[in-house]
Design a protein around this motif. Structure first.
Motif, mmCIF file in Angstrom:
data_model
loop_
_atom_site.group_PDB
_atom_site.id
_atom_site.type_symbol
_atom_site.label_atom_id
_atom_site.label_comp_id
_atom_site.label_asym_id
_atom_site.label_seq_id
_atom_site.Cartn_x
_atom_site.Cartn_y
_atom_site.Cartn_z
ATOM 1 N N GLU A 299 -74.707 -45.295 -27.849
ATOM 2 C CA GLU A 299 -74.319 -43.950 -27.404
ATOM 3 C C GLU A 299 -73.994 -43.881 -25.914
ATOM 4 O OE1 GLU A 299 -73.907 -41.281 -29.230
ATOM 5 O OE2 GLU A 299 -74.614 -42.071 -31.153
ATOM 6 N N LYS A 301 -76.004 -43.504 -23.556
ATOM 7 C CA LYS A 301 -76.807 -42.396 -23.025
ATOM 8 C C LYS A 301 -78.269 -42.817 -22.965
ATOM 9 C CE LYS A 301 -74.075 -38.575 -25.053
ATOM 10 N NZ LYS A 301 -73.209 -39.283 -26.001
ATOM 11 N N GLN A 305 -80.486 -37.725 -22.561
ATOM 12 C CA GLN A 305 -79.097 -37.271 -22.679
ATOM 13 C C GLN A 305 -78.662 -37.192 -24.145
ATOM 14 O OE1 GLN A 305 -77.481 -40.435 -20.300
ATOM 15 N NE2 GLN A 305 -77.323 -39.162 -18.456
ATOM 16 N N TYR A 306 -79.092 -38.153 -24.924
ATOM 17 C CA TYR A 306 -78.706 -38.213 -26.337
ATOM 18 C C TYR A 306 -79.231 -37.009 -27.106
ATOM 19 C CZ TYR A 306 -78.762 -39.855 -31.200
ATOM 20 O OH TYR A 306 -78.608 -39.959 -32.562
ATOM 21 N N ASN A 308 -80.322 -34.098 -25.973
ATOM 22 C CA ASN A 308 -79.784 -32.818 -25.507
ATOM 23 C C ASN A 308 -78.304 -32.645 -25.855
ATOM 24 O OD1 ASN A 308 -81.921 -31.207 -23.980
ATOM 25 N ND2 ASN A 308 -82.193 -33.235 -23.099
ATOM 26 N N ALA A 309 -77.584 -33.742 -26.003
ATOM 27 C CA ALA A 309 -76.204 -33.654 -26.480
ATOM 28 C C ALA A 309 -76.179 -33.162 -27.924
ATOM 29 C CB ALA A 309 -75.517 -35.012 -26.362
ATOM 30 N N GLU A 313 -74.455 -29.750 -29.536
ATOM 31 C CA GLU A 313 -73.625 -29.760 -30.746
ATOM 32 C C GLU A 313 -74.166 -28.769 -31.775
ATOM 33 O OE1 GLU A 313 -73.380 -33.702 -32.256
ATOM 34 O OE2 GLU A 313 -72.492 -34.550 -30.429
ATOM 35 N N HIS A 347 -76.686 -28.994 -19.451
ATOM 36 C CA HIS A 347 -76.171 -29.938 -20.439
ATOM 37 C C HIS A 347 -74.910 -29.413 -21.125
ATOM 38 C CE1 HIS A 347 -79.388 -32.891 -20.239
ATOM 39 N NE2 HIS A 347 -80.239 -31.898 -20.164
ATOM 40 N N GLU A 350 -72.032 -30.011 -18.742
ATOM 41 C CA GLU A 350 -71.720 -31.439 -18.633
ATOM 42 C C GLU A 350 -70.941 -31.945 -19.845
ATOM 43 O OE1 GLU A 350 -75.418 -33.439 -18.104
ATOM 44 O OE2 GLU A 350 -75.566 -32.991 -15.958
ATOM 45 N N ILE A 351 -71.277 -31.438 -21.024
ATOM 46 C CA ILE A 351 -70.678 -31.944 -22.266
ATOM 47 C C ILE A 351 -69.354 -31.265 -22.586
ATOM 48 C CG2 ILE A 351 -71.009 -32.075 -24.783
ATOM 49 C CD1 ILE A 351 -74.024 -32.447 -24.158
ATOM 50 N N THR A 352 -69.295 -29.948 -22.423
ATOM 51 C CA THR A 352 -68.086 -29.211 -22.807
ATOM 52 C C THR A 352 -67.170 -28.905 -21.630
ATOM 53 O OG1 THR A 352 -69.080 -27.007 -22.497
ATOM 54 C CG2 THR A 352 -69.421 -28.102 -24.633
#
Length: 367
Positions: A299, A301, A305-306, A308-309, A313, A347, A350-352
């Motif tokens: 991943e 991560k 991080q994994y 919380n990602a 989602e 988070h 950071e992701i979106t």
């Protein structure tokens, strides 16, 4: 006045620590440190007010007090981040303070009038070299231990993010800020001998230390948990060499990763706010080290991080469901395993690359 305020705050905070339920080793270290600070402030109040002349035997008791401030900062940081110091290590760290007291024995042997003349009236004396030794050792100790604590906190933060899915009250950012504040006090000592500036800073320092120290929760619930998390803390960059060293074969790693994906899809363990790497490894019937390596490899991560990602989602899924239309953004975030708005927003952005509200507006879920 600032001496009295600092002494009163130190005593008040010690009482609060004594009354605190389920005190930890860190609490006990903090209480002892506050007591030392209180004694230090009390001594300088006695000197500043002139009351010390009624108790000349107290003159010189401050020789080692400045030196131990950085030491106690380090002791406290170690008690929070682990592993705790052994008796032998504690004695070694306190040795310079003891040696400074031993070097000052000739001063203690002076008559009361001579000591009062030196300390209160600043008369010339044969101990200028000792003043230099005291000031130098205090600054070297203060800066050295402060830098050591900053390194500890940085290392601790990385370890925590590889072991916990929720880092609220665990990263010790406040301790980093406290240490930077102590460095600021040392700089004032270095460039100014004005006690008003120095001890005004000490009063603020005591208030900050007491407030956050008393409210600091136990990071590791047991010594066994601490040992487990320390052993599972590895570098984020996992190479072929590291896999070979750990004994984890590629084929086995692929199987565990497939089980991990399936477990997350079916049981949605990421919805548990306090999920740890150790708990996830137990569910996968493997070791925390292996799970950490696999997440890093497959991943790219950390465990933190994994998880919380996956929570982000989950939010993107449930926000479109009719039954969640009446929920606030924070309420939905907490349904997904987040414990605070700040962590969720961090988070999510950071992701979106967007804020949660912006996404909801784009999906016509809010006006």
């Amino acid at each position: 006045m600032f001496f009295i305020i600092g002494i009163f705050m130190a005593i008040t905070l010690i009482v609060l620590l004594i009354l605190k339920k389920n005190t930890s080793q860190a609490d006990r270290v903090l209480g002892l440190w506050l007591a030392v600070i209180g004694v230090h402030l009390g001594y300088f109040y006695a000197v500043d007010s002139g009351k010390i002349v009624d108790f000349p035997w107290l003159l010189g008791m401050d020789f080692s007090l400045p030196l131990v401030q950085g030491v106690f900062l380090y002791f406290y940081a170690r008690s929070l981040t682990g592993p705790s110091l052994r008796i032998r290590e504690i004695a070694l760290h306190l040795l310079p303070s003891l040696l400074l007291i031993l070097v000052g024995i000739p001063f203690y042997a002076l008559s009361a009038d001579t000591k009062i003349a030196i300390v209160m009236r600043g008369e010339d004396h044969a101990y200028e070299w000792f003043d230099w030794l005291q000031d130098s050792s205090m600054l070297v100790s203060g800066f050295s231990y402060s830098l050591a604590v900053l390194f500890l906190v940085k290392k601790h933060k990385k370890r925590i993010e590889n072991s916990f899915s929720n880092t609220e009250n665990k990263t010790l950012n406040w301790l980093r800020n406290l240490t930077l504040g102590l460095i600021g006090i040392w700089l004032v000592v270095l460039f100014s001998d004005n006690p008003v500036f120095i001890f005004s800073g000490v009063v603020v320092f005591v208030l900050y230390l007491g407030f956050y120290g008393i409210n600091q929760t136990t990071i590791f619930s047991s010594a066994a948990e601490l040992e487990n998390e320390l052993s599972s803390s590895i570098k984020d960059d996992v190479t072929e060499k590291q896999y070979k060293k750990s004994g984890l074969k590629r084929e086995v790693a692929a199987v565990i990763y497939a089980r991990l994906k399936d477990l997350m899809h079916t049981d949605k363990l990421y919805l548990e706010p306090e999920l740890t790497l150790g708990e996830l490894a137990a569910r996968l019937e493997t070791t925390p080290n292996y799970v950490s390596q696999i997440i890093n490899e497959y991943e790219s991560k950390s465990f933190y991080q994994y998880i919380n990602a996956l929570r982000v989602e989950e939010f993107l899924v449930i926000c479109k469901r009719p039954e969640y239309r009446s929920y606030t953004i924070l309420a939905m975030a907490m349904e997904c395993g987040f414990k605070s708005k700040s962590t969720f927003n961090k988070h999510f952005k950071e992701i979106t690359g967007k804020t949660p509200r912006a996404i909801l507006i784009e999906e016509s879920l809010v006006s």
